[in-house]
Write an enzyme that holds these catalytic residues in place. Structure first.
Site, mmCIF file in Angstrom:
data_model
loop_
_atom_site.group_PDB
_atom_site.id
_atom_site.type_symbol
_atom_site.label_atom_id
_atom_site.label_comp_id
_atom_site.label_asym_id
_atom_site.label_seq_id
_atom_site.Cartn_x
_atom_site.Cartn_y
_atom_site.Cartn_z
ATOM 1 N N LYS A 78 11.731 14.566 -6.997
ATOM 2 C CA LYS A 78 10.822 14.346 -6.557
ATOM 3 C C LYS A 78 10.963 14.657 -4.691
ATOM 4 C CE LYS A 78 8.942 10.508 -7.745
ATOM 5 N NZ LYS A 78 9.281 10.333 -6.073
ATOM 6 N N CYS A 114 2.403 -5.380 -5.451
ATOM 7 C CA CYS A 114 3.442 -4.292 -5.427
ATOM 8 C C CYS A 114 4.367 -5.968 -5.590
ATOM 9 C CB CYS A 114 4.282 -3.842 -4.819
ATOM 10 S SG CYS A 114 5.683 -2.916 -4.818
ATOM 11 N N MET A 115 4.958 -6.600 -3.894
ATOM 12 C CA MET A 115 5.874 -7.029 -3.172
ATOM 13 C C MET A 115 5.125 -8.983 -3.364
ATOM 14 S SD MET A 115 7.588 -4.704 -2.724
ATOM 15 C CE MET A 115 8.923 -5.818 -2.756
ATOM 16 N N MET A 144 9.913 -4.682 -10.090
ATOM 17 C CA MET A 144 8.010 -4.349 -10.307
ATOM 18 C C MET A 144 7.918 -5.638 -11.661
ATOM 19 S SD MET A 144 6.158 -4.174 -8.559
ATOM 20 C CE MET A 144 7.001 -4.000 -7.045
ATOM 21 N N GLY A 194 9.326 -0.491 -3.321
ATOM 22 C CA GLY A 194 9.161 0.625 -4.040
ATOM 23 C C GLY A 194 8.812 2.157 -3.133
ATOM 24 N N GLN A 195 8.073 1.627 -2.392
ATOM 25 C CA GLN A 195 6.873 2.534 -1.295
ATOM 26 C C GLN A 195 8.073 2.448 0.231
ATOM 27 O OE1 GLN A 195 2.582 2.019 -1.740
ATOM 28 N NE2 GLN A 195 3.070 -0.038 -1.774
HETATM 29 N N1 LIG Z 1 -1.589 0.281 -14.028
HETATM 30 C C1 LIG Z 1 -0.449 -0.215 -12.541
HETATM 31 N N2 LIG Z 1 -1.500 -0.527 -11.587
HETATM 32 C C2 LIG Z 1 -0.374 -0.676 -10.529
HETATM 33 C C3 LIG Z 1 1.112 -0.756 -10.963
HETATM 34 C C4 LIG Z 1 1.407 -0.578 -12.577
HETATM 35 O O1 LIG Z 1 2.749 -0.336 -12.387
HETATM 36 N N3 LIG Z 1 0.551 -0.251 -13.062
HETATM 37 N N4 LIG Z 1 1.448 -0.609 -9.581
HETATM 38 C C5 LIG Z 1 1.433 -1.326 -8.447
HETATM 39 C C6 LIG Z 1 2.594 -0.773 -7.211
HETATM 40 S S1 LIG Z 1 3.334 -1.891 -7.228
HETATM 41 C C7 LIG Z 1 2.100 -0.374 -6.601
HETATM 42 S S2 LIG Z 1 2.940 0.217 -4.970
HETATM 43 C C8 LIG Z 1 0.237 0.585 -6.118
HETATM 44 C C9 LIG Z 1 0.304 2.150 -5.873
HETATM 45 O O2 LIG Z 1 -1.008 2.321 -5.856
HETATM 46 P P1 LIG Z 1 -1.409 3.599 -4.688
HETATM 47 O O3 LIG Z 1 -0.780 3.078 -3.336
HETATM 48 O O4 LIG Z 1 -3.164 3.194 -4.815
HETATM 49 O O5 LIG Z 1 -0.752 4.512 -5.481
HETATM 50 P P2 LIG Z 1 0.118 6.199 -4.899
HETATM 51 O O6 LIG Z 1 -0.482 7.185 -5.977
HETATM 52 O O7 LIG Z 1 0.733 5.642 -4.234
HETATM 53 O O8 LIG Z 1 -1.866 6.567 -3.173
HETATM 54 C C10 LIG Z 1 -1.569 6.541 -2.221
HETATM 55 C C11 LIG Z 1 -2.594 7.551 -1.793
HETATM 56 O O9 LIG Z 1 -2.619 8.540 -0.475
HETATM 57 C C12 LIG Z 1 -2.288 9.265 -0.742
HETATM 58 N N5 LIG Z 1 -1.511 9.467 0.533
HETATM 59 C C13 LIG Z 1 -0.064 9.972 0.974
HETATM 60 N N6 LIG Z 1 0.434 10.481 2.684
HETATM 61 C C14 LIG Z 1 -1.043 10.616 2.524
HETATM 62 C C15 LIG Z 1 -0.772 10.444 4.362
HETATM 63 O O10 LIG Z 1 -0.062 10.613 4.886
HETATM 64 N N7 LIG Z 1 -1.824 9.492 4.650
HETATM 65 C C16 LIG Z 1 -3.479 9.357 3.689
HETATM 66 N N8 LIG Z 1 -4.286 9.322 4.669
HETATM 67 N N9 LIG Z 1 -3.127 9.467 2.355
HETATM 68 C C17 LIG Z 1 -1.795 9.939 1.846
HETATM 69 C C18 LIG Z 1 -1.986 10.305 -1.720
HETATM 70 O O11 LIG Z 1 -2.443 11.346 -2.011
HETATM 71 C C19 LIG Z 1 -2.412 9.344 -2.516
HETATM 72 O O12 LIG Z 1 -3.693 9.522 -3.406
HETATM 73 O O13 LIG Z 1 -0.156 0.258 -7.905
HETATM 74 C C20 LIG Z 1 0.321 -1.012 -8.380
HETATM 75 N N10 LIG Z 1 -0.930 -1.143 -9.523
HETATM 76 N N1 LIG Z 2 9.782 7.952 -9.534
HETATM 77 C C1 LIG Z 2 9.165 6.578 -9.194
HETATM 78 N N2 LIG Z 2 10.030 6.627 -8.461
HETATM 79 C C2 LIG Z 2 8.973 4.651 -8.264
HETATM 80 C C3 LIG Z 2 7.728 5.225 -7.826
HETATM 81 C C4 LIG Z 2 6.868 6.135 -8.716
HETATM 82 O O1 LIG Z 2 5.741 5.550 -8.794
HETATM 83 N N3 LIG Z 2 7.782 7.367 -9.336
HETATM 84 N N4 LIG Z 2 7.165 4.137 -7.541
HETATM 85 C C5 LIG Z 2 8.079 3.053 -6.145
HETATM 86 C C6 LIG Z 2 6.937 2.074 -6.592
HETATM 87 S S1 LIG Z 2 6.808 1.656 -5.005
HETATM 88 C C7 LIG Z 2 7.637 0.495 -7.521
HETATM 89 S S2 LIG Z 2 6.842 -0.638 -7.435
HETATM 90 C C8 LIG Z 2 8.674 0.687 -8.013
HETATM 91 C C9 LIG Z 2 8.978 -0.406 -9.151
HETATM 92 O O2 LIG Z 2 10.232 0.019 -10.061
HETATM 93 P P1 LIG Z 2 10.521 -0.682 -11.055
HETATM 94 O O3 LIG Z 2 10.474 -2.330 -11.584
HETATM 95 O O4 LIG Z 2 11.752 -0.310 -11.993
HETATM 96 O O5 LIG Z 2 8.711 -0.169 -12.309
HETATM 97 P P2 LIG Z 2 8.368 -0.210 -13.748
HETATM 98 O O6 LIG Z 2 8.770 0.892 -14.472
HETATM 99 O O7 LIG Z 2 6.899 -0.612 -12.669
HETATM 100 O O8 LIG Z 2 8.375 -1.271 -14.308
HETATM 101 C C10 LIG Z 2 8.600 -2.342 -15.321
HETATM 102 C C11 LIG Z 2 9.560 -2.653 -15.718
HETATM 103 O O9 LIG Z 2 9.217 -4.132 -16.211
HETATM 104 C C12 LIG Z 2 10.132 -4.745 -16.913
HETATM 105 N N5 LIG Z 2 9.215 -6.286 -17.402
HETATM 106 C C13 LIG Z 2 8.434 -6.394 -17.570
HETATM 107 N N6 LIG Z 2 7.703 -8.026 -18.330
HETATM 108 C C14 LIG Z 2 8.910 -8.480 -17.674
HETATM 109 C C15 LIG Z 2 9.213 -9.421 -17.354
HETATM 110 O O10 LIG Z 2 8.229 -10.203 -17.897
HETATM 111 N N7 LIG Z 2 9.910 -9.836 -16.678
HETATM 112 C C16 LIG Z 2 10.678 -9.188 -16.419
HETATM 113 N N8 LIG Z 2 12.017 -9.266 -14.844
HETATM 114 N N9 LIG Z 2 11.035 -8.022 -16.263
HETATM 115 C C17 LIG Z 2 9.721 -7.718 -16.738
HETATM 116 C C18 LIG Z 2 10.187 -3.815 -17.851
HETATM 117 O O11 LIG Z 2 11.322 -4.063 -18.566
HETATM 118 C C19 LIG Z 2 9.862 -2.171 -17.252
HETATM 119 O O12 LIG Z 2 10.456 -1.745 -18.024
HETATM 120 O O13 LIG Z 2 9.167 2.728 -8.150
HETATM 121 C C20 LIG Z 2 9.332 2.596 -7.005
HETATM 122 N N10 LIG Z 2 9.881 4.175 -7.620
HETATM 123 MO MO LIG Z 3 4.979 -0.911 -5.695
#
Ligand SMILES: Nc1nc2c(c(=O)[nH]1)N[C@H]1C(S)=C(S)[C@@H](COP(=O)(O)OP(=O)(O)OC[C@H]3O[C@@H](n4cnc5c(=O)[nH]c(N)nc54)[C@H](O)[C@@H]3O)O[C@H]1N2
Ligand SMILES: Nc1nc2c(c(=O)[nH]1)N[C@H]1C(S)=C(S)[C@@H](COP(=O)(O)OP(=O)(O)OC[C@H]3O[C@@H](n4cnc5c(=O)[nH]c(N)nc54)[C@H](O)[C@@H]3O)O[C@H]1N2
Ligand SMILES: [Mo]
Length: 674
Positions: A19, A108-109, A293, A330-331
Site C-alpha cells: 500500500k 478505534c482508540m 482492534m 491504526g491511522q
Molecule cells: N464494520 C467495521 N467498522 C469499523 C471498523 C471495523 O473494523 N469494522 N473499524 C473502525 C476503525 S478502527 C476505524 S479507524 C474507522 C475508519 O473509518 P473511516 O475513517 O471512516 O474510513 P476510511 O476509509 O479511512 O475513510 C477516510 C476517508 O477520507 C478520505 N480522505 C483521505 N485523505 C483525505 C484528505 O487528505 N482530505 C480529505 N478531505 N479526505 C481524505 C478518503 O477518501 C476516505 O473516504 O472505521 C471504524 N469502523
Molecule cells: N492494510 C491495512 N492496514 C491497516 C488498516 C487497514 O484498513 N488496512 N487499518 C489500520 C487501522 S485504523 C487499525 S485500527 C488497525 C487494526 O489492526 P488489527 O486490530 O490488527 O486488525 P483487525 O483485522 O481489525 O483485527 C481483528 C482481530 O480482532 C481479534 N479479536 C476479535 N475478538 C476479539 C476479542 O474479544 N479480544 C481480542 N483480544 N481480540 C479479538 C481477532 O483475532 C481479529 O483477527 O489496522 C491498521 N492497519
Molecule cells: Mo482504526
C-alpha cells in the site's frame, strides 16, 4: 510521481509495503473530486469554491441562530493532520463555543485512551518501536500485525532471524497471516481474553514470579464498578469509581481465574495459559505485548487494556528497552491529532474542558473569552450521530472519514443524515457513501498535496512537505476551515497567510504542551528529521516514559508513574463479563471484523489503485469449512449475512488467509494458513 522508503527513517528503515509503494496512485483516480458541489433540487451541481464556502458559513450561522451552538458539529478522523484537527478544535470549541468536536478514532482508540488514563493517568504508550529490537518474546492480543502493521512486523521477524530463541505468540480468535509467521497460535472465544489475562496473573502469583521490588514501590491496587451495561441505548451514561484495595484483595479476586476454570470459559487449554504466564514470568525474558482492534473494539475495552497492563506491572516488565505493553494505532495520526490535539468532545489541546485551568489556557492562546469554552462535553461519536438522527444536531461537517460505511448500526444514521432539515458538508477526495448524503462537497487536497504533521503510536511527530499541487479547486482542509472561520467573523483568531499557516499553527499549538511531560519539537527541528519523539526536552527525545534514565519528567532512581496522584501505576480488579450479545438459536454465528493487507478501510482510496483493487476486488466473509459444508456454501459462493441490525451479500472465503474456528475450544481440523 513515485514513492520510495527513506533509509534514514527510524520507523520503517527505508521499507514500505504494497500500500505504501502504490500510495501515490491514490492521487490520480479517474473520479477524483476536483470541484465544489452543492445540492440543488436533489441534484449535485458544480459551483465555484468561493460560493460553496459562503454557503457553508451561511448555513452554520443560520443553524446557530435558530437552534443554538450545539446544533452544529464537526466529525473528523485520525487521518486528520495535526493542523486540521487543531484548527477544527479552535474554531468549534474556542470561537463558536460548542464541544461538538469528535473523530472516528472514537471507534478505534477510545478504549486505549481510557485504558492508559485509568492505569497510568496519562495517555499514550511508555515504550517505543525500539522495543522490537530488544525483546525476546512478542505476544499479540488479537491483532494481525502481518497484514495491519506489516512494516513493523518485518522488524519482529528481523529480530527473530538474528537472535536465538525469539518467540512470536499469536493469541487470537481466528488464524491469520500473523499465525502463519508466529511460533505458536493460541485461539480463544471472543471477549474471553478478560478471563485469560486474569488467569495469567493468577499463575504469576501462584508461582511467585511477581517482581516484588517493583510492585511494592510502584504499583497500587484498585477495584471499579462492575455490570456496567454496554452503552447500546441512546443517552447511556457511565462513570467509573475507583476503590483502593490491597494486594491480598487482588489475590482473592483472582481465585475465580484458575487456568482450569478459565479453560472452560475461553476454550484456551490450561497448559497454554500456563505457558503464556511462564513467558511473562521468566525474569530472563523481555516481553512486548501488542494489540490493536481486538482489544480496543471490545465491549469491555478499557478493562482488557487494564488487564494486560496488570500482567506487565506484576512482573515489572515495563518502560525498559524490550519490555512493555504496546497499544498500536491504526491511522497515521490517531495519536498526533485526535489524542494529542484532543479533537474529542471532552478534550482541549491541553487537558479536559471540565478543568477551569485548561479552559483558561485555551482561551488565552486562542484569544477568545474564557466563557466561550463550555465546561460540559456534549456527545461522543455514536451519540453525536444519534443526536443528528434525533434532530438535536442540524449541521454536521465531515472531514477525512467515511462514517456512512464505518459507523456501527449504520442504517439509522444514514436515514438520520438524510432527514429534511439536516445539512451535511463533506470534505472529500472521491465520491463515497458519505458524500452521497452531503448537501455540500468540498474538494480536498490529499496528504502530499499540502504540508502537514502526523503523530504515530510511539509519540513521534512527523512533518511532511507539499510535493504535488492539488488538482482543480481541491484545497487543504485546514485552509477550508480557516476560510469558513473568517466568514463567520473570526479573522482575528485565524490571521495566518496561506503561505505560512502550517508553521504558524504549529508554533501556536506547541504552546499548549510547553512542559517537560509533553514538550514538542520546534518546527525547524521537525523539518530536518524523520520525526521526533516527545517529550522533547533540551534537544533530547524520550524513548521510555516514567523511567528517569530516559524521561526528563520522571523523578527518583527507579520508576516514577507521575500521571497518577500516588505516583504509582494502578492494577485494576476487572472481572470477566460476557459480551453484549452471543450466538443463539436464532442467530447462531459470531460475526467478527477483520481487515486485509490490500484494503484500507472503506477503500475510497485503495479501490482506485489498480494493483490493489485487482488483488482483492471486494470484501468477503470468512467461514469455517464445516459450517460452510453444513450450509452448502463453497469457496466464492455468494452468501447473505443477516444480523439483528441488517443484512448484506458477500462472497465466502473458506480456508483462505483468515480461518475462523468452528467453536472454542478450537478444534483439531483448524489448519495453519499456508
Ligand atoms: N464494520 C467495521 N467498522 C469499523 C471498523 C471495523 O473494523 N469494522 N473499524 C473502525 C476503525 S478502527 C476505524 S479507524 C474507522 C475508519 O473509518 P473511516 O475513517 O471512516 O474510513 P476510511 O476509509 O479511512 O475513510 C477516510 C476517508 O477520507 C478520505 N480522505 C483521505 N485523505 C483525505 C484528505 O487528505 N482530505 C480529505 N478531505 N479526505 C481524505 C478518503 O477518501 C476516505 O473516504 O472505521 C471504524 N469502523
Ligand atoms: N492494510 C491495512 N492496514 C491497516 C488498516 C487497514 O484498513 N488496512 N487499518 C489500520 C487501522 S485504523 C487499525 S485500527 C488497525 C487494526 O489492526 P488489527 O486490530 O490488527 O486488525 P483487525 O483485522 O481489525 O483485527 C481483528 C482481530 O480482532 C481479534 N479479536 C476479535 N475478538 C476479539 C476479542 O474479544 N479480544 C481480542 N483480544 N481480540 C479479538 C481477532 O483475532 C481479529 O483477527 O489496522 C491498521 N492497519
Ligand atoms: Mo482504526
Amino acid at each position: 510521481m513515485a514513492v520510495k522508503g527513506d533509509p534514514n527513517c527510524s520507523v520503517n528503515k527505508g521499507l514500505c509495503y504494497v500500500k505504501g509503494y502504490h500510495s501515490i496512485q491514490i492521487l490520480y483516480g479517474e473520479d477524483r473530486i476536483k470541484n465544489a458541489l452543492v445540492r440543488r433540487n436533489g441534484r449535485m451541481v458544480r459551483v465555484p469554491m468561493e460560493e460553496a464556502l459562503d454557503l457553508v458559513a451561511r448555513k452554520m450561522k443560520e443553524t446557530i441562530k435558530d437552534h443554538g451552538k450545539d446544533a452544529v458539529a464537526i466529525y473528523g478522523s485520525g487521518q486528520w493532520s495535526i493542523a486540521d484537527g487543531y484548527t477544527a478544535s479552535k474554531l468549534f470549541k474556542g470561537c463558536i463555543g460548542t464541544n461538538n468536536v469528535e473523530a472516528n478514532a472514537r471507534l478505534c482508540m477510545a478504549s486505549a485512551v481510557t485504558g492508559f488514563l485509568t492505569s497510568f493517568g496519562l495517555d499514550e504508550p511508555m515504550g517505543c518501536y525500539d522495543d522490537i529490537h530488544h525483546a525476546d518474546v512478542f505476544i499479540t492480543w488479537g491483532n494481525n500485525m502481518a497484514e495491519m502493521h506489516p512494516v513493523l512486523f518485518s522488524r519482529l521477524l528481523a529480530n527473530r532471524r538474528t537472535k536465538k530463541n525469539v518467540k512470536i505468540i499469536d493469541f487470537a480468535t481466528r488464524l491469520t497471516r500473523t499465525s502463519q509467521a508466529a511460533d505458536k497460535s493460541i485461539l480463544f472465544g471472543p471477549q474471553t481474553d478478560l478471563a485469560v489475562a486474569n488467569a495469567i496473573c493468577y499463575e504469576i502469583i501462584r508461582n511467585d514470579w511477581v517482581n516484588w521490588e517493583f510492585v511494592n514501590r510502584h504499583v497500587s491496587f484498585h477495584r471499579g464498578k462492575t455490570k456496567i451495561g454496554y452503552g447500546t441505548e441512546d443517552n447511556f451514561k457511565f462513570q467509573d469509581r475507583a476503590e483502593s484495595v490491597s494486594f491480598q484483595d487482588y489475590r482473592v479476586f483472582l481465585e475465580d481465574y484458575a487456568p482450569e476454570k478459565v479453560e472452560k470459559i475461553s476454550g484456551v487449554k490450561a497448559e497454554d495459559i500456563k505457558y503464556m504466564a511462564a513467558l511473562y514470568g521468566d525474569p530472563d525474558k523481555k516481553v512486548v505485548s501488542f494489540w490493536t482492534m481486538g482489544m480496543n473494539q471490545h465491549t469491555r475495552g478499557t478493562w482488557i487494556n487494564n488487564l494486560v497492563y496488570n500482567i506487565h506491572l506484576l512482573v515489572g516488565k515495563i518502560s525498559t528497552p524490550g519490555n512493555g505493553p504496546f497499544s498500536l494505532t491504526g491511522q497515521p495520526s490517531a495519536y498526533g491529532t485526535v489524542r494529542e490535539v484532543g479533537t474529542l468532545t471532552h478534550k482541549l489541546p491541553y487537558g479536559v474542558v471540565s478543568n477551569e485551568k485548561a479552559r483558561k489556557m485555551a482561551a488565552r492562546i486562542w484569544q477568545v473569552p474564557v466563557e466561550n469554552i463550555s465546561p460540559k462535553p456534549t456527545y461522543h461519536t455514536v451519540e453525536m450521530f444519534r443526536a443528528l438522527d434525533r434532530g438535536e444536531i442540524k449541521f454536521m461537517w465531515i472531514q477525512v472519514t467515511n462514517p456512512m460505511v464505518t459507523m456501527p448500526n449504520l442504517r439509522r444514521y444514514r436515514d438520520g443524515a438524510k432527514k429534511e432539515d439536516r445539512f451535511i458538508v463533506v470534505s472529500e477526495i472521491y465520491p463515497t457513501p458519505t458524500s452521497d448524503v452531503a448537501d455540500v462537497i468540498l474538494p480536498s487536497a490529499l496528504w502530499v498535496e499540502r504540508e502537514g504533521f502526523f503523530g504515530n503510536s510511539e509519540r513521534r511527530t512527523q512533518h511532511f512537505e507539499q510535493m504535488v499541487p492539488p488538482p482543480g479547486d481541491a484545497m487543504c482542509i485546514t485552509w477550508q476551515l480557516i476560510e469558513v472561520a473568517r466568514r463567520l467573523g473570526f479573522e482575528k483568531q485565524f490571521p495566518w497567510s496561506n503561505k505560512t499557516y502550517i508553521k504558524d499553527i504549529w508554533n501556536e499549538y506547541i504552546r499548549f504542551h510547553d512542559n517537560p511531560k509533553h514538550r514538542m519539537a520546534p518546527y525547524e527541528v521537525l523539518r530536518e528529521r524523520s520525526g521526533v519523539q516527545w517529550p522533547f526536552v533540551n534537544g533530547r527525545e524520550t524513548k521510555w516514559r516514567y523511567n528517569p534514565k530516559y524521561d526528563p519528567a520522571a523523578k527518583g532512581e527507579s520508576f516514577d508513574f507521575y500521571g497518577k496522584p500516588d505516583r504509582r501505576a494502578w492494577i485494576w480488579l476487572r472481572p470477566y463479563e460476557p459480551p453484549a450479545e452471543s450466538p443463539d438459536s436464532e442467530y447462531p454465528f459470531w460475526l467478527n471484523t477483520g481487515r486485509i493487507l490490500e484494503h484500507w478501510h472503506t477503500r475510497s482510496m485503495t479501490r482506485r489503485v489498480p494493483v490493489l483493487h485487482r488483488a482483492v476486488p471486494s470484501a468477503y466473509v470468512e467461514i469455517n469449512p464445516e459450517d460452510a459444508a453444513a450450509l452448502g456454501i463453497t469457496n466464492g459462493s455468494k452468501v447473505r449475512i443477516t444480523s439483528r441490525r441488517g443484512s448484506l451479500v458477500m462472497r465466502a472465503s473458506i480456508n483462505g488467509r483468515g480461518r475462523p474456528p468452528r467453536e472454542w475450544p478450537s478444534s483439531s481440523f483448524l489448519t495453519r494458513p499456508t
